[in-house]
Design a protein around this motif. Structure first.
Motif, PDB file in Angstrom:
ATOM      1  N   SER A 593      99.196  43.812  50.007  1.00  0.00           N
ATOM      2  CA  SER A 593      98.269  44.182  51.080  1.00  0.00           C
ATOM      3  C   SER A 593      97.146  45.086  50.604  1.00  0.00           C
ATOM      4  O   SER A 593      96.124  45.217  51.279  1.00  0.00           O
ATOM      5  N   THR A 594      97.319  45.752  49.446  1.00  0.00           N
ATOM      6  CA  THR A 594      96.286  46.650  48.935  1.00  0.00           C
ATOM      7  C   THR A 594      95.363  45.990  47.920  1.00  0.00           C
ATOM      8  O   THR A 594      94.500  46.660  47.355  1.00  0.00           O
ATOM      9  N   MET A 595      95.537  44.685  47.682  1.00  0.00           N
ATOM     10  CA  MET A 595      94.653  44.006  46.744  1.00  0.00           C
ATOM     11  C   MET A 595      93.248  43.890  47.320  1.00  0.00           C
ATOM     12  O   MET A 595      93.047  43.890  48.529  1.00  0.00           O
ATOM     13  N   TRP A 596      92.270  43.775  46.419  1.00  0.00           N
ATOM     14  CA  TRP A 596      90.868  43.748  46.816  1.00  0.00           C
ATOM     15  C   TRP A 596      90.562  42.534  47.673  1.00  0.00           C
ATOM     16  O   TRP A 596      91.014  41.422  47.402  1.00  0.00           O
ATOM     17  N   SER A 597      89.779  42.756  48.713  1.00  0.00           N
ATOM     18  CA  SER A 597      89.335  41.683  49.583  1.00  0.00           C
ATOM     19  C   SER A 597      88.029  42.111  50.231  1.00  0.00           C
ATOM     20  O   SER A 597      87.937  43.210  50.802  1.00  0.00           O
ATOM     21  N   VAL A 598      87.027  41.266  50.131  1.00  0.00           N
ATOM     22  CA  VAL A 598      85.752  41.555  50.787  1.00  0.00           C
ATOM     23  C   VAL A 598      85.948  41.640  52.294  1.00  0.00           C
ATOM     24  O   VAL A 598      85.372  42.498  52.974  1.00  0.00           O
ATOM     25  N   ARG A 599      86.792  40.773  52.827  1.00  0.00           N
ATOM     26  CA  ARG A 599      87.035  40.770  54.271  1.00  0.00           C
ATOM     27  C   ARG A 599      87.654  42.079  54.733  1.00  0.00           C
ATOM     28  O   ARG A 599      87.217  42.670  55.736  1.00  0.00           O
ATOM     29  N   LYS A 600      88.674  42.567  54.028  1.00  0.00           N
ATOM     30  CA  LYS A 600      89.320  43.817  54.417  1.00  0.00           C
ATOM     31  C   LYS A 600      88.369  44.998  54.276  1.00  0.00           C
ATOM     32  O   LYS A 600      88.381  45.917  55.110  1.00  0.00           O
ATOM     33  N   SER A 601      87.546  44.993  53.228  1.00  0.00           N
ATOM     34  CA  SER A 601      86.594  46.084  53.055  1.00  0.00           C
ATOM     35  C   SER A 601      85.579  46.096  54.195  1.00  0.00           C
ATOM     36  O   SER A 601      85.225  47.157  54.720  1.00  0.00           O
ATOM     37  N   LYS A 602      85.104  44.926  54.597  1.00  0.00           N
ATOM     38  CA  LYS A 602      84.185  44.856  55.727  1.00  0.00           C
ATOM     39  C   LYS A 602      84.862  45.299  57.017  1.00  0.00           C
ATOM     40  O   LYS A 602      84.252  45.989  57.854  1.00  0.00           O
ATOM     41  N   ARG A 711      84.843  41.230  34.197  1.00  0.00           N
ATOM     42  CA  ARG A 711      84.088  41.945  35.223  1.00  0.00           C
ATOM     43  C   ARG A 711      84.681  41.727  36.614  1.00  0.00           C
ATOM     44  O   ARG A 711      84.730  42.646  37.439  1.00  0.00           O
ATOM     45  N   TYR A 712      85.139  40.534  36.846  1.00  0.00           N
ATOM     46  CA  TYR A 712      85.702  40.209  38.162  1.00  0.00           C
ATOM     47  C   TYR A 712      86.985  40.989  38.414  1.00  0.00           C
ATOM     48  O   TYR A 712      87.199  41.546  39.495  1.00  0.00           O
ATOM     49  N   ASP A 713      87.863  41.062  37.414  1.00  0.00           N
ATOM     50  CA  ASP A 713      89.117  41.812  37.569  1.00  0.00           C
ATOM     51  C   ASP A 713      88.853  43.294  37.720  1.00  0.00           C
ATOM     52  O   ASP A 713      89.522  43.989  38.503  1.00  0.00           O
ATOM     53  N   ARG A 714      87.896  43.802  36.971  1.00  0.00           N
ATOM     54  CA  ARG A 714      87.582  45.231  37.086  1.00  0.00           C
ATOM     55  C   ARG A 714      87.034  45.544  38.471  1.00  0.00           C
ATOM     56  O   ARG A 714      87.379  46.566  39.075  1.00  0.00           O
ATOM     57  N   LEU A 715      86.184  44.661  38.990  1.00  0.00           N
ATOM     58  CA  LEU A 715      85.620  44.870  40.316  1.00  0.00           C
ATOM     59  C   LEU A 715      86.704  44.851  41.385  1.00  0.00           C
ATOM     60  O   LEU A 715      86.714  45.676  42.313  1.00  0.00           O
ATOM     61  N   ARG A 716      87.632  43.933  41.275  1.00  0.00           N
ATOM     62  CA  ARG A 716      88.712  43.856  42.276  1.00  0.00           C
ATOM     63  C   ARG A 716      89.635  45.060  42.202  1.00  0.00           C
ATOM     64  O   ARG A 716      90.119  45.551  43.226  1.00  0.00           O
ATOM     65  N   CYS A 717      89.888  45.537  41.000  1.00  0.00           N
ATOM     66  CA  CYS A 717      90.767  46.711  40.856  1.00  0.00           C
ATOM     67  C   CYS A 717      90.119  47.946  41.468  1.00  0.00           C
ATOM     68  O   CYS A 717      90.757  48.701  42.194  1.00  0.00           O
ATOM     69  N   ILE A 718      88.837  48.151  41.172  1.00  0.00           N
ATOM     70  CA  ILE A 718      88.137  49.296  41.751  1.00  0.00           C
ATOM     71  C   ILE A 718      87.979  49.120  43.259  1.00  0.00           C
ATOM     72  O   ILE A 718      88.143  50.063  44.036  1.00  0.00           O
TER      73      ILE A 718
END
Length: 807
Positions: A593-602, A711-718
């Protein structure tokens, strides 16, 4: 029904709120009406089901009447055993089994090979509304390989003459009945049976073979029965690696040493930092999660890294967790020296063990003062410490009635038609429940009720619906996974005490193609408070056990430990019979549930904006007052300003009294329904396909290109960290709003009473005295400060937020 009538007499308005139009709703079935607005199909709907009484499987209070489900009558048949069955014509013992015939219903017991005194002890259950015959027959047959089974004898009963049994009456005693031949005359052999009419309150209900599951046989029968599971007690294992002495290091090249300790517990391996000293000193803490009973030992290896690809094990030691000290208070465990052993392989392949003079200094203990597994999530169902010595008495009872479902999506194809074999799983505290599987229908009726003891009102019960993909047995599933149909989360603090909530909850699943409604589930929920004083006192206590505040864990440790705990719980529950499978447990525990998601961030960003709009609305109102948009209100503000200037001691009391009046005025508009999954809040209905593709992408990513992958993995982790922080900020703002929203009626009542008392105290106390006391309290010496959270902070952390409604 007696308890229900008593509750209605005790609080007549309560039943009026929970079941309006009760006189017309007793015979009303659950039939949601279609809505013109497509978004309304995802809304919560209040229902008025027909409720009954009885004691249900899985409850913890034997002999207590429950009334949250519809009472369903069943014809129960227990086929116990037979004796003195005749031999075959070739003087061999038969292969007997019993065939049950009731109209079009056919049920078979398992057969035994070459025995004349078989014991089956199997129970069949036929719903009374589905009985279309006046007599029931039991035919004892001899199984043959040519599909022409030999008839041995039979027993028949009149269905109208079957006795009724109502718990808590003792189970009906089985009796011996002589078998008749085809001509109706007495034949050799007797059959022991018990036939009675009962409800799902009967003890035989969970183990019974139901009519809709007559096509299931073999190992698949165990996978369709209702069961209660207990998740294992989890402990933290703290391994403090201090130092090592008397090491034998073969170093002829005088290279720089790189010594470290590797600790293994099951499949989890952790290690200390490198040390270059011949008497290394680490003093590092390594944390693990372990479940009772402790099956695997702790393995410590002292390793010398000689090169990038070569490690030499200088010695090992094995520590049994059965003998490790259990720490339940603030005292540190006693450190001990452990001898290291040298493990090697001889010429013949045998393992050799040699004792060394080398020793390692360790401090190992089992931490029982922490709460394991749920501390990272907002949906925790238990905040108690692991050690039972730290548990407090229960404050109430949670009762859940799983009634039925409507409009479930087809998950498989049988005979060219879609079908769904659905069951429910509910999790609260250590207790997990699983209803029986209702086969081949999109409108199942479970009508099963379960109870839990409640130790903290600010907890969440989770109910999930799944499609059973293992009807052919445990080993014949071919790697199939039970499909998820959606879940519901209900926070107990949002429920009024002793009120029955009957609602239809939408089952929502987010897929790569978008959000999808999988159906609706009808639940009946009641939270009963046994001690109001203890319940209100919980709002002033720290949310987690004190060890979390005195010796807090880092975010990295929490992530690692929760992952370990999830794996342990899923492994243990999957070993039960029937197994509660890994995909089910992970879905109920919100893994990932804590993984990166554009939808959850929005969604979290929108939550913050909505919280901030309340402050901006106040600024706009103040600006309107300054601009004389409403002269009457502006004049009143001028008068209030003059009063407060000439009577400054009324400032604080006026503020508290104003808050009190605002909270009282909002009581009429308090939420009447429990929270539910909200697709608008989650932005699931307007999310673009590329964002969903990113959300459902694997981690690490499966996209092409090494640079893109990095870059994609780093972005999702941050981004996942930012997402959690934004969600926490939104949660704090929503808790401030819920002080007066009556989302948690008990917390709002406490806050309003405090405001009213504060208004009186501040009115009669000189403002100078209050200012001096507040200043001295804020500037108090550190020795007078406590490490535990303050009472207001503990109260604030227990307030509900809208995070419970996020997908």
């Amino acid at each position: 029904m007696g308890k229900q009538n008593h509750d209605q007499n005790k609080n007549p308005n309560q039943n009026k709120n929970s079941n309006p139009n009760q006189n017309q709703s007793q015979n009303q079935k659950f039939n949601p009406k279609p809505h013109s607005n497509p978004n309304e199909e995802f809304d919560l709907r209040e229902t008025a089901p027909r409720l009954g009484g009885g004691r249900f499987p899985g409850n913890d209070r034997v002999g207590t009447a429950f009334d949250l489900v519809e009472q369903m009558h069943y014809l129960f048949v227990r086929v116990v055993k037979a004796k003195e069955l005749p031999k075959k014509h070739n003087d061999q013992f038969p292969d007997p089994y019993v065939e049950l015939q009731l109209g079009n219903f056919r049920g078979h017991t398992k057969h035994f090979e070459k025995v004349c005194n078989p014991e089956w002890n199997q129970v069949f259950a036929i719903l009374k509304d589905q009985i279309q015959a006046t007599s029931i027959g039991f035919f004892v047959k001899d199984k043959n390989d040519n599909n022409k089974d030999h008839f041995i004898g039979n027993v028949c009963f009149d269905v109208c003459e079957v006795p009724k049994r109502v718990p808590p009456d003792s189970p009906l005693a089985p009796q011996w009945y002589r078998l008749d031949n085809k001509e109706g005359k007495r034949s050799q052999g007797e059959l022991m049976l018990a036939v009675w009419m009962g409800t799902q309150a009967d003890e035989a209900f969970p183990e019974a073979w139901h009519l809709d599951a007559s096509a299931v046989s073999g190992d698949g029968v165990a996978n369709i029965r209702s069961k209660v599971y207990l998740s294992p007690r989890l402990w933290y294992v703290r391994v403090n690696v201090i130092e090592a002495q008397s090491l034998r290091i073969s170093d002829r090249n005088f290279r720089q040493l790189e010594l470290f300790v590797k600790v293994e517990l099951g499949k989890v391996v952790l290690r200390t930092k490198n040390s270059s000293s011949r008497t290394p000193l680490w003093n590092e803490d390594l944390m693990f999660v372990v479940a009772e009973p402790f099956e695997e030992p702790l393995v410590l290896s002292l390793v010398d890294r000689q090169s990038a690809n070569k490690d030499e094990v200088l010695g090992k030691c094995f520590v049994s967790l059965q003998n490790v000290e259990k720490r339940v208070d603030l005292k540190f465990a006693t450190s001990r020296w452990f001898n290291l052993e040298k493990h090697g392989t001889g010429d013949n392949g045998a393992k050799n063990e040699g004792k060394l003079n080398s020793k390692i200094h360790l401090r190992i203990c089992l931490e029982g003062g922490y709460h394991v597994l749920d501390e990272l999530t907002h949906y925790s169902s238990d905040f108690r410490a692991t050690a039972r010595q730290l548990w407090t008495p229960s404050i109430g009872v949670l009762e859940l009635g799983i009634l039925s479902a409507q409009g479930l999506s087809s998950m498989k194809h049988k005979g060219g038609n879609g079908s769904t074999d659905s069951y429910c799983v509910a999790k609260y505290g250590q207790k997990w429940i699983r209803t029986r599987t209702i086969m081949n229908t999109d409108s199942p009726k479970w009508n099963e009720q379960y109870t839990w003891e409640v130790f903290d009102p600010c907890t969440v019960i989770t109910i999930g619906v799944f499609d059973n993909q293992h009807l052919q047995g445990v080993d014949k599933g071919g790697g199939a996974k039970d499909s998820k149909l959606g879940k519901v989360r209900i926070r107990l603090s949002t429920l009024e005490s002793d009120r029955v909530y009957t609602h239809s909850y939408p089952l929502i699943v987010l897929e790569p193609s978008g959000v999808k409604k999988m159906g609706e589930i009808q639940l009946a929920v009641r939270f009963t408070c046994t001690s109001l004083v203890n319940l209100l006192q919980m709002y002033t206590q720290p949310l987690l056990p004190i060890m979390h505040y005195l010796y807090p864990l880092s975010m990295h440790q929490i992530d690692s430990l929760r992952h370990q705990a999830t794996q342990i719980v899923s492994t243990r529950l999957s070993r039960a019979e029937p197994p509660l499978r890994k995909e089910v447990v992970e879905y109920m525990l919100d893994v990932g549930s804590t993984m990166w998601s554009v939808r959850k961030s929005k969604a979290n960003y929108c939550r913050i904006i909505e919280v901030m709009t309340r402050f901006t609305a106040f600024c706009r109102l103040f600006n309107q007052i300054c601009m004389w948009k409403s002269p009457f209100i502006t004049v009143l503000v001028h008068i209030l300003l003059l009063v407060l200037v000439y009577y400054p001691h009324m400032i604080l009391s006026t503020m508290c009294f104003t808050i009190f009046m605002i909270g009282i005025s909002k009581y009429r508009f308090r939420p009447r329904h429990p929270p539910h999954m909200d697709i608008k809040l989650s932005l699931a209905h307007i999310t673009h396909g590329d964002e969903l593709d990113e959300e459902f992408d694997t981690f690490p990513t499966s996209k092409q290109g090494e640079v893109l992958k990095m870059r994609y993995d780093r972005l999702r982790c941050i981004g996942s960290r930012i997402q959690v922080v934004i969600g926490d900020l939104a949660t704090q703002g929503e808790r401030v709003h819920n002080l007066l929203s009556w989302r948690d009626p008990r917390a709002t009542s406490l806050f309003l009473i405090l405001c009213f008392i504060s208004a009186i105290v501040l009115y009669v106390t000189p403002c100078r005295v209050i200012a001096v006391l507040m200043g001295f309290y804020v500037l108090r010496h550190p020795r007078f400060r406590h490490k535990l959270p303050s009472t207001p902070l503990s109260f604030f952390r227990r307030l509900p937020a809208r995070s419970d409604s996020l997908l």
